[in-house]
Structures are given as structure tokens and as C-alpha cells.
Write a protein that holds these residues in place. Structure first.
Motif, PDB file in Angstrom:
ATOM      1  N   ASP A   1     -77.808  71.281 -11.392  1.00 39.63           N
ATOM      2  CA  ASP A   1     -78.969  71.204 -10.285  1.00 39.63           C
ATOM      3  C   ASP A   1     -78.429  71.009  -9.101  1.00 39.63           C
ATOM      4  OD1 ASP A   1     -81.089  70.631 -12.053  1.00 39.63           O
ATOM      5  OD2 ASP A   1     -80.518  68.837 -12.705  1.00 39.63           O
ATOM      6  N   TRP A   2     -78.901  72.003  -8.322  1.00 41.16           N
ATOM      7  CA  TRP A   2     -78.441  72.117  -6.956  1.00 41.16           C
ATOM      8  C   TRP A   2     -79.644  72.722  -5.725  1.00 41.16           C
ATOM      9  CZ3 TRP A   2     -77.811  77.292  -4.974  1.00 41.16           C
ATOM     10  CH2 TRP A   2     -77.681  78.329  -5.709  1.00 41.16           C
ATOM     11  N   CYS A   3     -79.294  72.281  -4.676  1.00 40.45           N
ATOM     12  CA  CYS A   3     -80.321  72.844  -3.523  1.00 40.45           C
ATOM     13  C   CYS A   3     -79.432  73.170  -2.272  1.00 40.45           C
ATOM     14  CB  CYS A   3     -81.317  71.714  -3.197  1.00 40.45           C
ATOM     15  SG  CYS A   3     -82.409  72.040  -2.082  1.00 40.45           S
ATOM     16  N   LEU A   4     -79.707  74.208  -1.833  1.00 38.08           N
ATOM     17  CA  LEU A   4     -79.128  74.513  -0.722  1.00 38.08           C
ATOM     18  C   LEU A   4     -80.001  74.863   0.544  1.00 38.08           C
ATOM     19  CD1 LEU A   4     -76.489  76.076   0.276  1.00 38.08           C
ATOM     20  CD2 LEU A   4     -77.621  78.471   0.106  1.00 38.08           C
ATOM     21  N   VAL A   5     -79.780  73.783   1.408  1.00 39.06           N
ATOM     22  CA  VAL A   5     -80.640  73.420   2.691  1.00 39.06           C
ATOM     23  C   VAL A   5     -80.215  74.511   3.741  1.00 39.06           C
ATOM     24  CG1 VAL A   5     -81.308  71.579   3.967  1.00 39.06           C
ATOM     25  CG2 VAL A   5     -80.676  71.037   1.813  1.00 39.06           C
ATOM     26  N   VAL A   6     -81.107  74.970   4.337  1.00 43.73           N
ATOM     27  CA  VAL A   6     -81.027  75.843   5.083  1.00 43.73           C
ATOM     28  C   VAL A   6     -81.653  75.951   6.544  1.00 43.73           C
ATOM     29  CG1 VAL A   6     -80.937  78.612   5.847  1.00 43.73           C
ATOM     30  CG2 VAL A   6     -80.507  77.965   3.773  1.00 43.73           C
ATOM     31  N   SER A   7     -80.871  75.729   7.693  1.00 45.43           N
ATOM     32  CA  SER A   7     -81.557  75.683   8.879  1.00 45.43           C
ATOM     33  C   SER A   7     -81.533  77.220   9.401  1.00 45.43           C
ATOM     34  CB  SER A   7     -80.706  74.800   9.830  1.00 45.43           C
ATOM     35  OG  SER A   7     -81.367  74.920  11.200  1.00 45.43           O
ATOM     36  N   GLY A   8     -82.727  77.771   9.410  1.00 43.99           N
ATOM     37  CA  GLY A   8     -82.886  79.296   9.656  1.00 43.99           C
ATOM     38  C   GLY A   8     -84.193  79.718   9.367  1.00 43.99           C
ATOM     39  N   THR A   9     -84.251  81.048   8.956  1.00 40.77           N
ATOM     40  CA  THR A   9     -85.683  81.718   8.584  1.00 40.77           C
ATOM     41  C   THR A   9     -85.512  81.998   7.343  1.00 40.77           C
ATOM     42  OG1 THR A   9     -84.670  83.941   8.972  1.00 40.77           O
ATOM     43  CG2 THR A   9     -85.542  82.891  11.069  1.00 40.77           C
ATOM     44  N   ARG A  10     -86.704  82.441   6.715  1.00 42.04           N
ATOM     45  CA  ARG A  10     -86.798  82.565   5.126  1.00 42.04           C
ATOM     46  C   ARG A  10     -85.867  83.794   4.953  1.00 42.04           C
ATOM     47  NH1 ARG A  10     -90.464  81.359   1.375  1.00 42.04           N
ATOM     48  NH2 ARG A  10     -90.342  83.087  -0.556  1.00 42.04           N
ATOM     49  N   ALA A  11     -85.660  84.710   5.755  1.00 44.72           N
ATOM     50  CA  ALA A  11     -84.874  85.953   5.688  1.00 44.72           C
ATOM     51  C   ALA A  11     -83.250  85.310   5.287  1.00 44.72           C
ATOM     52  CB  ALA A  11     -84.765  86.818   6.698  1.00 44.72           C
ATOM     53  N   HIS A  12     -82.744  84.232   6.055  1.00 43.46           N
ATOM     54  CA  HIS A  12     -81.493  83.947   6.051  1.00 43.46           C
ATOM     55  C   HIS A  12     -81.482  83.230   4.518  1.00 43.46           C
ATOM     56  CE1 HIS A  12     -81.485  83.317  10.528  1.00 43.46           C
ATOM     57  NE2 HIS A  12     -80.745  84.442  10.319  1.00 43.46           N
ATOM     58  N   ALA A  13     -82.609  82.697   4.204  1.00 42.22           N
ATOM     59  CA  ALA A  13     -82.567  81.719   2.797  1.00 42.22           C
ATOM     60  C   ALA A  13     -82.504  82.890   1.781  1.00 42.22           C
ATOM     61  CB  ALA A  13     -83.738  81.045   2.519  1.00 42.22           C
ATOM     62  N   GLU A  14     -83.081  83.986   1.927  1.00 45.30           N
ATOM     63  CA  GLU A  14     -82.998  85.035   0.692  1.00 45.30           C
ATOM     64  C   GLU A  14     -81.568  85.661   0.855  1.00 45.30           C
ATOM     65  OE1 GLU A  14     -85.217  86.215  -1.239  1.00 45.30           O
ATOM     66  OE2 GLU A  14     -87.247  85.607  -0.608  1.00 45.30           O
ATOM     67  N   THR A  15     -81.130  85.851   2.067  1.00 41.79           N
ATOM     68  CA  THR A  15     -79.806  86.574   1.879  1.00 41.79           C
ATOM     69  C   THR A  15     -78.830  85.462   1.459  1.00 41.79           C
ATOM     70  OG1 THR A  15     -80.290  87.606   3.973  1.00 41.79           O
ATOM     71  CG2 THR A  15     -77.666  87.116   3.544  1.00 41.79           C
ATOM     72  N   LEU A  16     -78.877  84.442   1.684  1.00 44.61           N
ATOM     73  CA  LEU A  16     -77.774  83.255   1.044  1.00 44.61           C
ATOM     74  C   LEU A  16     -78.140  83.200  -0.545  1.00 44.61           C
ATOM     75  CD1 LEU A  16     -78.066  80.470   3.733  1.00 44.61           C
ATOM     76  CD2 LEU A  16     -75.977  81.849   3.112  1.00 44.61           C
ATOM     77  N   LYS A  17     -79.496  83.297  -0.968  1.00 41.11           N
ATOM     78  CA  LYS A  17     -79.779  82.996  -2.248  1.00 41.11           C
ATOM     79  C   LYS A  17     -79.037  84.291  -3.079  1.00 41.11           C
ATOM     80  CE  LYS A  17     -83.471  84.189  -5.593  1.00 41.11           C
ATOM     81  NZ  LYS A  17     -85.023  84.604  -5.673  1.00 41.11           N
ATOM     82  N   GLU A  18     -78.984  85.505  -2.540  1.00 43.91           N
ATOM     83  CA  GLU A  18     -78.430  86.524  -3.136  1.00 43.91           C
ATOM     84  C   GLU A  18     -76.862  86.421  -3.166  1.00 43.91           C
ATOM     85  OE1 GLU A  18     -79.633  89.142  -4.725  1.00 43.91           O
ATOM     86  OE2 GLU A  18     -81.949  87.923  -4.268  1.00 43.91           O
ATOM     87  N   GLU A  19     -76.464  85.817  -1.922  1.00 44.92           N
ATOM     88  CA  GLU A  19     -74.954  85.540  -1.885  1.00 44.92           C
ATOM     89  C   GLU A  19     -74.522  84.782  -3.152  1.00 44.92           C
ATOM     90  OE1 GLU A  19     -72.443  83.515   1.537  1.00 44.92           O
ATOM     91  OE2 GLU A  19     -73.708  85.080   2.292  1.00 44.92           O
ATOM     92  N   ALA A  20     -75.161  83.602  -3.073  1.00 45.39           N
ATOM     93  CA  ALA A  20     -74.992  82.451  -4.113  1.00 45.39           C
ATOM     94  C   ALA A  20     -74.932  83.122  -5.589  1.00 45.39           C
ATOM     95  CB  ALA A  20     -76.010  81.514  -4.080  1.00 45.39           C
ATOM     96  N   ALA A  21     -76.018  84.067  -5.715  1.00 43.93           N
ATOM     97  CA  ALA A  21     -76.129  84.794  -7.185  1.00 43.93           C
ATOM     98  C   ALA A  21     -74.748  85.566  -7.251  1.00 43.93           C
ATOM     99  CB  ALA A  21     -77.377  85.812  -6.924  1.00 43.93           C
TER     100      ALA A  21
END
Length: 238
Positions: A47-67
Motif C-alpha cells: 500500500d503506497w501513496c505518492l504525495v505531490v506538490s504540483g499540478t494534476r498533470a505532474h501527478a499523472e506524469t509521476l504515475k506513469e513513471e512509477a508504473a
């Protein structure tokens, strides 16, 4: 253990990334001025959560990066369980509901953590199952032992949060279930006699050996600030 081994690649990737936990305070400020995200990873087994200080686009990019990182270990993100959300909309994580609200009576906003509805429903279901499978031919103390074991553990887990209202609600619920069980066990006993025998003349159930655990009496410990109390696993930069 297997989750910790497999997901260590994600820990290392985030730890080494620009904007990750190894970044200094000044580095994070520079990234914010340039419109770049900063982030942290919170993980417990799988179970993990990535906390992002930025925009939704940043979160989407980091999600793909994590994948992509997880794919190297033969893992993939579950579409049903993967969520990108704003802190004002909130999220459920490890049984907690985490969400930012305006503090009552003020114009200030704070992040609050409290038991999620799913976690409350789960413990209520455990209570309901326990009193249904505990036959009325058994001593009242048998039911109290089983219920107290469940309730103590659950309340200890959710104590460090804004849990008082939930604890009060749970106390009311278990009181009704236990009283219902006693009325089934002693159908001919009047309400006055039942209170005298099983509540000591008061309202809260107890046997000769123990009292029903009351979540409403559990004190909460909110807003624990970690700082350096718990050592950080991330490398520090001089």
C-alpha cells in the motif's frame, strides 16, 4: 516481506529523483518557482501513496513513471485501486480518511485524518458477527472477552486521529448490540432488573469479571509532528 523486496525499486527511484526526499529546502523552493513538482512516497508493504506538490498533470506524469519502474519487476498498477485526487477531495489510505477541511469557526484549512467509512463498517460487522455467533447459552463474560479484544485493537489503531465522534458512534452501536443480546438471553427479565444485574444499576454493560470496552472513553492523540523523532531513511545532503 515479498512486497517490501519487490517495491524497494520504487523506494530507490523516488529517493534519487529530483524533487524527491533527498532534495534540500532550497532545491524545493527553486523547483516550485520553475513550476516543477516536489513529492514524497509513503509506503507500507504493497500500500503506497505518492504525495505531490504540483499540478494534476505532474501527478499523472509521476504515475506513469512509477508504473514504468514497477514494470521492471513484473508488477502493474491496479486501475481499480489507483487514484489521483486532490487533498480537498480526500482519499482513503490504510483505513484512514485523509482530507483537508476548513476548521470550524475559522477561515483556515487543515488536513484531518479520521477512520474511513469502510473501516468503521468493517469493525461494526465484526461486532455484529461476534454477538450473533456467541450463543445465549454461553456466559455473558464470553461475549465481553471477544468484543473487547476487537474493540481495543481497533481503537488503538485509530487513536492518533480525529476519531472522537466515530468512537462515540461506535460505543452507541455496541451498547445496543450487547443489550439486545442480553434481552435474548433473559427474555423474561424486566429492563430494571437487567440494568441492575448487568449494568450495576447504571447503563453500561459489565459482568462480574469485566466491563464492556467503551470506545467513547478512549482519548485521541492528534497532530503528532514527526520531525526528527523518527529517523528518516532517506540520505541527507550537506
Amino acid at each position: 516481506m515479498l512486497s517490501n523486496v519487490a517495491l524497494s525499486v520504487l523506494d530507490e527511484h523516488i529517493a534519487q529523483g529530483l524533487g524527491g526526499p533527498a532534495s534540500t529546502f532550497n532545491d524545493r523552493l527553486k523547483r516550485r518557482r520553475r513550476g516543477l513538482p516536489n513529492y514524497r512516497l509513503i509506503r507500507y508493504a504493497d500500500d503506497w501513496c505518492l504525495v505531490v506538490s504540483g499540478t494534476r498533470a505532474h501527478a499523472e506524469t509521476l504515475k506513469e513513471e512509477a508504473a514504468g519502474v514497477l514494470a521492471t519487476m513484473g508488477l502493474r498498477l491496479s486501475p481499480e485501486k489507483t487514484l489521483i485526487t486532490h487533498i480537498d477531495e480526500g482519499l482513503d489510505f490504510l483505513g484512514w480518511r485523509i482530507q483537508r477541511h476548513r476548521k470550524r469557526g475559522t477561515e483556515k484549512y487543515y488536513v484531518y485524518t479520521y477512520p474511513s467509512r469502510k473501516a468503521l463498517a468493517a469493525v461494526m460487522d465484526k461486532v455484529r458477527t461476534q454477538y450473533r455467533k456467541t450463543g445465549t447459552d454461553l456466559p455473558f463474560d464470553t461475549l465481553l472477552v471477544q468484543l473487547n479484544r476487537v474493540l481495543r485493537g481497533w481503537c488503538a489503531y485509530f487513536r492518533p486521529g480525529v476519531s472522537s465522534a466515530v468512537f462515540q458512534y461506535l460505543s452507541s452501536y455496541i451498547w445496543g448490540r450487547v443489550i439486545w443480546w442480553l434481552r435474548r438471553k433473559h427474555p423474561r427479565m424486566t429492563w430494571k432488573d437487567l440494568r441492575r444485574r448487568f449494568c450495576g444499576g447504571g447503563w453500561w454493560p459489565a459482568s462480574g469479571e469485566r466491563e464492556l470496552f467503551s470506545p467513547a472513553k478512549v482519548g485521541t492523540t492528534r497532530y503528532r509532528y514527526r520531525r526528527s523523532v523518527i529517523p528518516s531513511p532517506w540520505p541527507t545532503t550537506g
